[in-house]
Write a protein that holds these residues in place. Sequence first.
Motif: not given
Length: 143
Positions: A73-88
Amino acid sequence: MKKYINGKVYNTLTAKKCGEYDRGYRSSYEWYHEELYLKKTGEFFLWGEGHAASKYCTYCQNGGSDPGENIFPITYDAAREWAEKHLEPDKYDEIFGEITADSENKIVAISISKSAHEKIKRNAQLNGISVSKYIEQLIENDK
């Protein structure tokens, strides 16, 4: 994969997959694959699998390690950070809303029906504005 963590269920079959990322070559012992998921409750989690030298390995009793998989499980902020690095950027905007230069903006997570989401996206596109701006206008015009 389905896993219970702190009295909550995390299931890759019932959650929405938001994106994925591969690190390295599949033939490398450090290779891993991650997928970001969003539950209907608005919670995010990562599911991943990887080889014996990856962060998803399982440790053996003899001191070695084997390939493995896990859910975190990850926090909303961690998900946003992950997405910034790995998603278009377009995929990021679809999940989290467009990032603007306005420092007064606050990023929030909400859960709405799929049909409502599609209608919001369609109306925002027809008006030539972002989903965030469209929702903001709806709220500001609500009397």
